[in-house]
Write a protein that holds these residues in place. Structure first.
Motif, mmCIF file in Angstrom:
data_model
loop_
_atom_site.group_PDB
_atom_site.id
_atom_site.type_symbol
_atom_site.label_atom_id
_atom_site.label_comp_id
_atom_site.label_asym_id
_atom_site.label_seq_id
_atom_site.Cartn_x
_atom_site.Cartn_y
_atom_site.Cartn_z
ATOM 1 N N LYS A 36 107.318 56.325 -79.244
ATOM 2 C CA LYS A 36 106.236 55.802 -78.391
ATOM 3 C C LYS A 36 105.004 56.702 -78.482
ATOM 4 O O LYS A 36 103.876 56.237 -78.601
ATOM 5 N N ILE A 37 105.245 58.010 -78.402
ATOM 6 C CA ILE A 37 104.135 58.974 -78.469
ATOM 7 C C ILE A 37 103.460 58.887 -79.830
ATOM 8 O O ILE A 37 102.229 58.915 -79.927
ATOM 9 N N GLY A 81 105.773 65.405 -73.088
ATOM 10 C CA GLY A 81 105.985 64.121 -72.436
ATOM 11 C C GLY A 81 105.087 63.054 -73.043
ATOM 12 O O GLY A 81 104.497 63.250 -74.102
ATOM 13 N N ILE A 82 104.990 61.924 -72.351
ATOM 14 C CA ILE A 82 104.150 60.823 -72.820
ATOM 15 C C ILE A 82 102.912 60.772 -71.937
ATOM 16 O O ILE A 82 103.024 60.563 -70.724
ATOM 17 N N PRO A 83 101.728 60.981 -72.508
ATOM 18 C CA PRO A 83 100.511 61.005 -71.687
ATOM 19 C C PRO A 83 100.055 59.603 -71.272
ATOM 20 O O PRO A 83 99.152 59.016 -71.870
ATOM 21 N N VAL A 84 100.725 59.068 -70.255
ATOM 22 C CA VAL A 84 100.376 57.739 -69.737
ATOM 23 C C VAL A 84 100.129 57.851 -68.236
ATOM 24 O O VAL A 84 100.228 58.930 -67.654
ATOM 25 N N PHE A 88 96.907 59.959 -68.692
ATOM 26 C CA PHE A 88 96.246 59.473 -69.910
ATOM 27 C C PHE A 88 94.797 59.940 -69.959
ATOM 28 O O PHE A 88 94.332 60.450 -70.979
ATOM 29 N N LYS A 89 94.079 59.772 -68.858
ATOM 30 C CA LYS A 89 92.671 60.210 -68.823
ATOM 31 C C LYS A 89 92.570 61.721 -69.025
ATOM 32 O O LYS A 89 91.677 62.209 -69.727
ATOM 33 N N THR A 90 93.478 62.463 -68.402
ATOM 34 C CA THR A 90 93.483 63.927 -68.574
ATOM 35 C C THR A 90 93.666 64.292 -70.045
ATOM 36 O O THR A 90 93.010 65.203 -70.553
ATOM 37 N N PHE A 91 94.552 63.566 -70.717
ATOM 38 C CA PHE A 91 94.816 63.824 -72.133
ATOM 39 C C PHE A 91 93.562 63.546 -72.972
ATOM 40 O O PHE A 91 93.189 64.350 -73.826
ATOM 41 N N THR A 127 103.962 64.769 -62.679
ATOM 42 C CA THR A 127 104.417 63.391 -62.833
ATOM 43 C C THR A 127 103.180 62.551 -63.124
ATOM 44 O O THR A 127 102.063 62.946 -62.783
ATOM 45 N N ASN A 128 103.394 61.395 -63.727
ATOM 46 C CA ASN A 128 102.257 60.558 -64.119
ATOM 47 C C ASN A 128 101.596 59.837 -62.952
ATOM 48 O O ASN A 128 100.563 59.193 -63.119
ATOM 49 N N SER A 129 102.202 59.943 -61.773
ATOM 50 C CA SER A 129 101.633 59.261 -60.600
ATOM 51 C C SER A 129 101.023 60.240 -59.590
ATOM 52 O O SER A 129 100.643 59.855 -58.490
#
Length: 202
Positions: A36-37, A81-84, A88-91, A127-129
């Motif tokens: 996925k990444i 991890g997966i930057p989602v 995502f914006k941070t990435f 965490t992504n949230s």
């Protein structure tokens, strides 16, 4: 396709800010998450000629893990991890930050930071949230970009649950420096620097 077409157009515009080339380097473990990444990074790299995607092994115990580097030099900036989601914006912001070699640190703190000459390992459990995670990650990445002795790795607690348990993560963002000093939450430059210096001196 991982990224929505509308988002792709927005990213193309954002990437017009890029100055120097950036390599997105994936340390893969050939898992579904790694695949996925890989697809995500390929799509991001396709949006600017200044971004190159590579699959390589590099010095980290985490896999899958992404390094955002210059072509000739590592920056010490990692994402395990997966930057989602919220990350995502941070990435994307981090890619721009590396390309422009600009960081979110005041001039006064930068002077103190430049004097650090011992290895500093910063782990940011996220965490992504989490709403407070992006500013904490950006701050740690800024410190890593500004000083070659500093490495900063954002670690997704859900993907690396054993690591999160090992470091007793009960709230995020949790920052651990050199496995000696830890705190929870985003901090201002001077306070973050104080924790780094405390970890070096212990």
């Amino acid at each position: 396709m991982i990224i929505d077409e509308k988002i792709k157009e927005q990213l193309k515009n954002e990437f017009l800010q890029l100055k120097e080339p950036v390599n997105l380097v994936l340390k893969s473990d050939n898992s579904q998450n790694s695949l996925k990444i890989e697809k995500l990074l390929e799509e991001i790299a396709s949006l600017s000629e200044k971004i190159t995607f590579l699959k390589e092994d590099f010095d980290t115990k985490y896999s899958p893990c992404i390094a955002i580097n210059w072509p000739e030099k590592e920056t010490g900036i990692r994402f395990a991890g997966i930057p989602v989601g919220g990350e995502f914006k941070t990435f994307i912001d981090s890619i721009i930050m590396v390309s422009r070699n600009e960081y979110d640190i005041s001039e006064r703190i930068l002077e103190f930071l430049e004097e650090i000459d011992k290895p500093v390992d910063i782990k940011i459990f996220i965490t992504n949230s989490c709403g407070w995670c992006p500013p904490a990650v950006k701050k740690a990445y800024s410190f890593a970009l500004a000083n070659d002795f500093i490495k900063a790795t954002a670690i997704d607690c859900y993907l690396f649950q054993e690591e999160a348990l090992k470091y007793n993560v009960s709230a995020v963002p949790k920052i651990v420096i050199n496995d000696k000093v830890e705190f929870v939450g985003a901090r201002e430059d001077n306070e973050f620097l104080g924790y780094i210096i405390s970890a070096i001196e212990r």
